[in-house]
Design an enzyme around this catalytic site. Sequence first.
Site, PDB file in Angstrom:
ATOM      1  N   GLU A   1      -3.658   7.519  -3.931  1.00 47.60           N
ATOM      2  CA  GLU A   1      -3.520   6.247  -3.232  1.00 47.60           C
ATOM      3  C   GLU A   1      -3.279   5.133  -4.238  1.00 47.60           C
ATOM      4  OE1 GLU A   1      -6.132   4.621   0.338  1.00 47.60           O
ATOM      5  OE2 GLU A   1      -7.054   4.109  -1.564  1.00 47.60           O
TER       6      GLU A   1
ATOM      7  N   TYR B   1       0.855  -1.186   0.000  1.00 52.90           N
ATOM      8  CA  TYR B   1       0.000   0.000   0.000  1.00 52.90           C
ATOM      9  C   TYR B   1       0.892   1.238   0.000  1.00 52.90           C
ATOM     10  CZ  TYR B   1      -3.297   3.526   1.672  1.00 52.90           C
ATOM     11  OH  TYR B   1      -4.076   4.658   1.796  1.00 52.90           O
TER      12      TYR B   1
END
Lengths: 387, 296
Positions: free
Chosen positions: A197, A109
């Site tokens: 993101e 991530y």
Amino acid sequence: MKIHEYQAKALLKNFSLPISKGTSLTDLKDVESAYKAAGTPVVAVKAQIHAGGRGKGGGVKIAKSLDEAQKYASQILGMNLVTHQTGPKGQKVRTLYIEAGTAIAKEMYLAVLLDRETSQLVIIAAGEGGMEIEELAHKSPEKIVRKQIDPLLGFRSFDGRLLGYALGLKETVHAELTTICQNLIRAYLALDASLVEINPLVLTADNHLVCLDAKMTIDDNGLYRHPEIEKLRDLYEEDALEMEAAKFGLNYVSLDGTVGCMVNGAGLAMATMDVIKLAGAEPANFLDVGGGATKEAVTEAFKIILKDTKVKAILVNIFGGIMKCDIIAAGILEAVKTTKLSLPLVVRLQGTRAPEGLKLLSESGLPIQTAETIGDAADKVVKAAGK
Amino acid sequence: MSILIDKNTKLIVQGIGKAGWFHAKQSIDYGTQVVGGVSPGKGGTFMEEDKYKVPVFNTVKDAVEKTGANATVIFVPPPFAADAILEAAFAGVKLLVAITEGIPVNDMIAVKAELKRRAADCLLIGPNCPGVVTIGECRIGIQPGSIGKRGVIGVLSRSGTLTYEAVDQVTRVGLGATTCVGIGGDPIHGADFIEILKRFKDDPETKGIIMIGEIGGSEEEAAAEWIQKNLKKPVVSFIAGATAPEGRRMGHAGAIVSGGKGTAKAKMEALRKAGVSVVDNPSNLGQMMKKVLENR
């Protein structure tokens, strides 16, 4: 403003981020050419909606052949995709993205966002990707790595090495990771993003990094300098009433309750919603007509509230400052007449010339209830909505 | 006494256009010394209307040199506002009040970093704020001058109209207010709650404090921690947005709950834990303040 994955990826490509080949489409007849353009036998077929959790909801499938790609595309395009972020109503899928397959060795991530506490950007990363970062933050917060970005120094090579080790990556990809972080920050600043993101960022079987998904939110305040991004707005993803309200400079957020409210000032508008809830009902909306409410704003606000068919009663809560309450009251009376309002209306006026304003309302002969405090107003409007 | 501003404050107005001039006149009526305006290209002229007459300068530097201004209020439109803040800071103005709503957040990242580096002694209030009023002495910004009486309560808030509510209520219960500070509704702003609380702590005239927060960020939590450690004066608080849905921006750019963070509930709990009297209904701010002061 939110944009779709395929739009975010197109923007990020301009900043040299590693993104696989992909094509967006809105018609099933384009699946074959999109499959061929991907250039790999295995492709990902991905629903393009703004909400997260698409995979779990059945909106992302891995196809191992053209036949499979066509099968999945026909299942997903047009489906009503329900995820934990769309709410039970779901969101209709109108666009697909078909992207080259990637042999994944590891999922991670990576995100750039604003850290409000330090007024700096921060890189958030985790050695586990794919799952919601909030979920990971809750379950194993120690796995999340944070790196503040000093605006003058930026993201340095040593930052990249520290991050690389923290994510359990071999030294051979640390330089690649550093470049990705630097480019993400560059994109964030240049595009006036408020979130970029990459979830997941993947390490491929041949030891490279690829941005497999991309989510971007643009700062509404920065949109004026990005007309090219404004064009990416997907009206199907936006609430029609909210868009209309914005045209008149009104801040409107549509909610699920039955009490429509119109307030001047964002803080007071939130407070009014809270007090409606305390009184036993749910607000139908947040609506801020602006700290210095005008007659025109009040009329437009009434029109917007009345377009929401769930509304059973309306509460107007105005604290008069520079704009005097008697002028606001005159505006309310005019709006009530123009819109031929038939719903119960409770008005609370406070501040400059409030008694005069309340007198105007009560002498108008119109069925308007008045109140002095927010609490009193909320009790009255909740009672009226319950009838 | 009071905090931040008083009758000796010399104010200039950056962006003395329609709104800037309107509020400059309101401030003059309030008794504020409005010593100049800044509007590039209009230096040497005057803003004049009825009894009002204010000299206009091309740059903040000029204005400061000629007038001795020590505070500025910024009405400059969003694309140029970050620049206006820095111009004032580097011209030596110590109190900057930015009213402008809609400044890109990334512009403010740079402004904050620059202020910290090169103008650490200057205090920025806002942006996206209603300004500062020391009751009966000086008004900077857009707060209505008519609602409050001078008294003993300091008010600080992230919201405009809720500030007016609080001032109105403490006036009605007979307490009155000292200084009212709107710190602004943007995710990045200058002075935070703690910086203003520190000043109220040191102001002998301020006997109690009303602090109004809202969803988003963690400034209220930080303030709660500070209050517990440092403040003996009573604090009454309201947090707006308990019913706001997650992920939606509620009017203010900074009023958003994201990833389960910044909820009203968490803020109220932190404040209660720190001994702050938190009200659920903002109508009760004044009464609660009165009660808390009487019970001491």
